[in-house]
Write an enzyme that holds these catalytic residues in place. Sequence first.
Site: not given
Ligand code: NAD
Length: 496
Positions: A194, A269, A303, A399
């Site tokens: 997803k 992650e 990230c 962040e």
């Molecule tokens: P997000 O947590 O809002 O969303 C990530 C994914 O989770 C999306 O596909 C979203 O639809 C889904 N999601 C949202 N709510 C959910 C729920 N309740 N249950 C299941 N899935 C759900 O994050 P974002 O805004 O897309 O990305 C930014 C974040 O990702 C930042 O905090 C960044 O640091 C982190 N990130 C981490 C890494 C790493 O390798 N550590 C890499 C990239 C991004």
Amino acid sequence: MTMIPHAELLSAATLSWLEQPKLLFINNALVDNLDGSRIAVLDPATGAEICQVASASLGDVDKAVQAASRALQGTWGATTPAERGRLLWRLADLLEKRSQIAQELESLDVGKPLLETLVFDVPQAVEHLRYFAGWATKLYGQSIPSSLPGEALAYTRREPVGVVAAITPWNFPLAIACWKLAPALACGNAVVLKPSELTPLTALWLAELAREAGFPAGAINVIVGTGLEAGAALVRHPLVNKVSFTGSPRVGREIMQVASQDFKRITLELGGKSPNIILPDADLHQAVEGAMTAMFFNQGEACVAGSRLFVHASQSAEVLAALKSRAEQIVLGVGLDPSTQMGPLISSQHLERVQGFLQRATADGAELITGGKQHGINGYFLEPTIYKATDTLEIARDEVFAPVLTVLEYTDTEDLIRRANSSQYGLGAGIWTSDIKAGIRMAHQLKAGTVWVNGYGMLEAAMPWGGFKQSGIGREMGSYALEHYTEIKTVWLNLL
Ligand code: NAD
């Protein structure tokens, strides 16, 4: 006449794919969703609609998970390790051959500069597929001598965990999808991917490529949908055995709670606020260039961005002047335009959230060195922004996930480790020094999953990736990833 934004910058092949209906990919077929609802995918450079995508709800999630589960009982479950490796390698070859489409879709959807997709996103995806293709035939167990009375043969097997839910964020959609798909498939799992509802295009495109590569039905399923509906339903589904999540700590926490109900395996992650330390003996030119890339690559929407830059007080005026001058030269624009060096933020909501951080930083007393304003009248552009601040301010602790660098002065080198480690996060860290022994000693003391000395952001399929503390649980990449995509079984045979 097509209405796709920046159509003049897209190849005919990309335009042709974009013009097809965007449905769910289940059981190797494009299928419409049950309620017909759609998500509009927007161009972050203009706010205009790129296309509409079918949005999965509970029933669609169930269909995708059932397809993955059946695949494990059928052709995919019976596929030999060597064949799994060949399929992954074939997918890598196809992706490489059509890399222009992948680059264009990713740049259009995320807004990132085309050059970055050329040097990072697409090669990352290809190399992960190839690296894990090699592992498919090397998932060894052990033969372990038993000390029990009598005689027995005991050995271990690595078996697939089962159905893997791969949930990805919007900043590196293709690369992160492959960080999860490649090890999951190499180990024989079936996947429901997803992608973020904000940037679903490359995942959908990749699914069609996987079918062309020869993956049997159900091995790879891609469903687009909101986190609240499709993401949450996927995590709750009883037939999902493992959740591999990359995203925000807030959602990571929710997933961990839900997954604990039936003890689903999880890897998380999450976010970061990574320290990047310029020691007084560093090559300042190299360190400033490194600090710029560490912070402004991918619009700072990374990230592992080096968003806390520690600089010795005696060098801070020189470093700040150099950073300001470099930041003001960055060319902002549409990602697909080859002259663009930095693209827009992902959405109007994200821009608003970031502007809130900037207002509070000023109110808290942080000194604005450059930037801080929205750029242009279209889209969600933010000027590259630099603050000088102190450790306790929100801008130095939380962040921001945007091109916003916080510079922190130090005088006491001995206290640097404590300050650098004083964060709830622990994803990455950088050290710039000409004293390599000191750099390595410091690397061992920093609480971070990856530490770079005299560089920043190097990342490859063979090296484990993940965070200490609230930056996550588990490791992706390298042989370490295999631990999270296999279950270990012990088999006993009584020889008497
Ligand atoms: P997000 O947590 O809002 O969303 C990530 C994914 O989770 C999306 O596909 C979203 O639809 C889904 N999601 C949202 N709510 C959910 C729920 N309740 N249950 C299941 N899935 C759900 O994050 P974002 O805004 O897309 O990305 C930014 C974040 O990702 C930042 O905090 C960044 O640091 C982190 N990130 C981490 C890494 C790493 O390798 N550590 C890499 C990239 C991004």
